[in-house]
Design a protein around this motif. Structure first.
Motif, PDB file in Angstrom:
ATOM      1  N   LEU A  53       0.927  -1.071   0.061  1.00  0.00           N
ATOM      2  CA  LEU A  53       0.226   0.016  -0.502  1.00  0.00           C
ATOM      3  C   LEU A  53       0.930   1.207  -0.128  1.00  0.00           C
ATOM      4  CD1 LEU A  53      -2.551  -0.896   2.776  1.00  0.00           C
ATOM      5  CD2 LEU A  53      -2.477  -0.984   0.279  1.00  0.00           C
ATOM      6  N   VAL A  54       1.779   1.577   0.315  1.00  0.00           N
ATOM      7  CA  VAL A  54       2.818   2.550   1.211  1.00  0.00           C
ATOM      8  C   VAL A  54       3.851   2.735  -0.338  1.00  0.00           C
ATOM      9  CG1 VAL A  54       4.893   1.724   1.752  1.00  0.00           C
ATOM     10  CG2 VAL A  54       4.133   3.219   2.574  1.00  0.00           C
ATOM     11  N   ASP A  55       3.600   1.415  -1.151  1.00  0.00           N
ATOM     12  CA  ASP A  55       4.591   1.610  -2.275  1.00  0.00           C
ATOM     13  C   ASP A  55       3.419   2.444  -3.253  1.00  0.00           C
ATOM     14  OD1 ASP A  55       6.537   1.227  -4.713  1.00  0.00           O
ATOM     15  OD2 ASP A  55       6.105  -0.983  -4.324  1.00  0.00           O
ATOM     16  N   PHE A  98      10.463   3.996   5.062  1.00  0.00           N
ATOM     17  CA  PHE A  98      11.326   4.881   5.119  1.00  0.00           C
ATOM     18  C   PHE A  98      11.763   4.892   3.743  1.00  0.00           C
ATOM     19  CE2 PHE A  98      15.981   5.307   3.794  1.00  0.00           C
ATOM     20  CZ  PHE A  98      16.141   6.974   4.536  1.00  0.00           C
ATOM     21  N   MET A  99      11.560   3.693   2.536  1.00  0.00           N
ATOM     22  CA  MET A  99      11.647   3.853   1.676  1.00  0.00           C
ATOM     23  C   MET A  99      11.225   4.537   0.557  1.00  0.00           C
ATOM     24  SD  MET A  99      14.838   2.524   0.545  1.00  0.00           S
ATOM     25  CE  MET A  99      16.328   1.721   1.971  1.00  0.00           C
ATOM     26  N   TYR A 100       9.296   4.321   1.070  1.00  0.00           N
ATOM     27  CA  TYR A 100       8.450   4.419   0.265  1.00  0.00           C
ATOM     28  C   TYR A 100       7.445   5.547   0.896  1.00  0.00           C
ATOM     29  CZ  TYR A 100      10.034   0.498  -2.387  1.00  0.00           C
ATOM     30  OH  TYR A 100      10.350  -0.266  -2.986  1.00  0.00           O
ATOM     31  N   ASN A 101       7.339   6.313   2.418  1.00  0.00           N
ATOM     32  CA  ASN A 101       6.311   6.731   3.101  1.00  0.00           C
ATOM     33  C   ASN A 101       5.812   8.224   2.547  1.00  0.00           C
ATOM     34  OD1 ASN A 101       6.228   9.037   5.076  1.00  0.00           O
ATOM     35  ND2 ASN A 101       5.175   6.999   5.592  1.00  0.00           N
ATOM     36  N   GLN A 102       7.352   8.573   2.286  1.00  0.00           N
ATOM     37  CA  GLN A 102       7.133  10.372   1.516  1.00  0.00           C
ATOM     38  C   GLN A 102       7.772  10.395  -0.273  1.00  0.00           C
ATOM     39  OE1 GLN A 102       6.460  13.084   3.577  1.00  0.00           O
ATOM     40  NE2 GLN A 102       6.065  11.608   4.660  1.00  0.00           N
TER      41      GLN A 102
END
Length: 506
Positions: free
Chosen positions: A399-401, A476-480
């Protein structure tokens, strides 16, 4: 090393002495500082003993900041303490009796270790977030950075090692400074960096043999970024072998993803899938040279990993192969979905495939492969069942990706995302779908926390922590933004962890 060992003995005595020399609030701050400085792995026994005492503490007359920090640290360490400790801080309007930025941060972070049905923690998040956003423009010192970082990713979901250098520098200016702790933190950071540099050297030589630039130019050349990712799963020197193995696996997963997503035709992807299912490099004659080369290097790499294991550990490769086959089958299903222009009718249907293609099941299993005796056959059987903890991790990543990569993926042929499936299922706009997918991600974090705190989960905390850390690295990798694709955004973190060193007076 000798100097660090001496300091370690002295700090261990400080932790033990804090049970009588310090009040509850100071003990909590001390443990929190050790964890933020990435020193806690040196004092597992002492910290566990302190937390057992802290759990039994009476917090009925403590201030909200202390109670929130108490709740946060205990839940972080799998103590299932009740959120009822916050009831007495509610006011008649439904808010909370505090307006101090430090206490607001403590409560906001504590509340993000919530599980389903803990309404008071839902309300705490809404209240504290609103207050922190309002005060952000006016606070001074180190608070603006901490508030901004916390609002982007709450502390329980952050990757400690990525921020450790900053916290060491910040601790040096802290009024609660313990000089011996500071010196140990700097020495430990430098010592860990030497381990990590040596491991990256090994991985770089392995990766150069795969010849990405000359033989596989369509694939992402990301070995340093992969290593950085896995540093977030385990940074401790004792996990060197595990770190190397897991970095190799995530690099292989990335390579396979690029083959299926960006290069291979549907027919070629079918052939490659059959080759990996049979684990046979001889059946590749109908594949392009670069795909034949890639398959050979992948199979060679699995032999390299097997050679890193002791004889009694080699059974672990069967689990790793199982998940590799499962992964490429799922990649191949997405290729067919794209070819047919198929959009799954619901998010639930979408996740049946995309939980696998995110790579979390294979990475969860692979995170155990290089561990030592603590990873038993029972642990591998458990992780191979894709338990609820791994399912929640997989949903969070998916989902975050999708939330961060949706617009970019619309510019190229790409398999449908969960956002597409939600729009199709409910007939809503992209804006509504994005909001609902974000809500579903937060609900999945509650699922994850529930499993983390589940007292019936009998597997070692050291292994469960790897899966929790995988979830943190996904945030960390995909949040923002998609930091893994836009890898230049990782430059400062890489430089901080792998190049910058602390100067320590002799």
């Amino acid at each position: 090393m000798d100097r660090a060992d001496k300091l370690k003995e002295e700090v261990a005595q400080m932790i033990i002495a804090s049970s009588t020399a310090c009040g509850l609030h100071d003990r909590l701050l001390f443990i929190d500082a050790l964890e933020r400085l990435c020193l806690d792995h040196l004092f597992e026994e002492e910290i566990n003993a302190a937390l057992s005492q802290i759990e039994a503490a009476d917090v009925s007359d403590r201030d909200l900041g202390t109670v929130a920090l108490w709740f946060y640290l205990l839940r972080k360490h799998r103590f299932c303490v009740s959120p009822d400790v916050f009831v007495r801080f509610r006011n008649v309007e439904g808010g909370f009796l505090l307006n101090n930025p430090i206490d607001l941060l403590h409560l906001y972070n504590a509340a993000h270790l919530q599980t389903h049905g803990e309404i008071i923690l839902d309300e705490a998040i809404i209240f504290t977030r609103r207050r922190l956003e309002m005060m952000l423009p006016s606070v001074e010192g180190s608070f603006p950075r901490e508030i901004k970082s916390t609002l982007e990713i709450p502390l329980p979901r952050r990757v400690r090692i990525y921020e450790s250098k900053y916290y060491i520098s910040a601790y040096e200016k802290d009024a609660t400074l313990h000089e011996k702790v500071l010196q140990l933190a700097k020495l430990n950071s430098n010592i860990m960096q030497l381990h990590h540099q040596q491991e990256l050297s090994v991985l770089t030589r392995w990766w150069e043999d795969i010849k990405i630039e000359s033989m596989l130019p369509f694939a992402r050349d990301r070995i340093v970024e992969c290593f950085l990712w896995i540093l977030g799963v385990y940074f401790e020197p004792c996990h060197s072998r595990a770190r190397i193995i897991l970095t190799m696996i995530i690099a292989i997963v990335t390579l396979l993803d690029d083959i299926y997503d960006s290069y291979g035709s549907p027919e070629e992807c079918d052939i490659l899938t059959n080759c990996i299912e049979s684990w046979d490099r001889k059946a590749v004659h109908d594949l392009p040279e670069c795909m034949r080369f890639a398959l050979g290097k992948i199979l060679d790499s699995y032999e390299t990993i097997a050679n890193m294991l002791h004889q009694e550990e080699k059974y672990r490769m069967l689990y790793l192969r199982y998940f590799t086959v499962d992964l490429v089958r799922s990649f191949n299903m997405e290729v067919k979905m794209l070819q047919e222009g198929y959009i799954p009718k619901s998010v639930e249907e979408h996740l049946k495939v995309s939980l696998r293609t995110g790579g979390c099941p294979i990475l969860s299993c692979a995170s155990f492969v290089g561990m030592h005796d603590i990873a038993t056959t029972e642990c591998f059987d458990w992780v191979s069942s894709v338990p609820k903890l791994v399912q929640a991790l997989s949903i969070i990543l998916r989902l975050v990706d999708d939330l961060q990569s949706y617009e970019r993926e619309q510019l190229i042929p790409h398999a449908a995302s969960t956002i597409d499936s939600y729009m199709k299922e409910h007939g809503v706009s992209i804006e509504v779908a994005r909001e609902k997918i974000h809500t579903l991600k937060e609900e999945s974090w509650k699922d994850f926390n529930s499993e983390w705190l589940n007292p019936n989960t009998a597997y070692p905390k050291q292994l469960l922590e790897r899966i929790f850390n995988l979830a943190r690295t996904m945030e960390f990798m995909y949040n923002q933004e998609d930091n893994f694709t836009n890898c230049w955004k990782l430059k400062d973190t890489v430089h901080s962890l792998l190049a910058e060193r602390f100067t320590i007076p002799i």
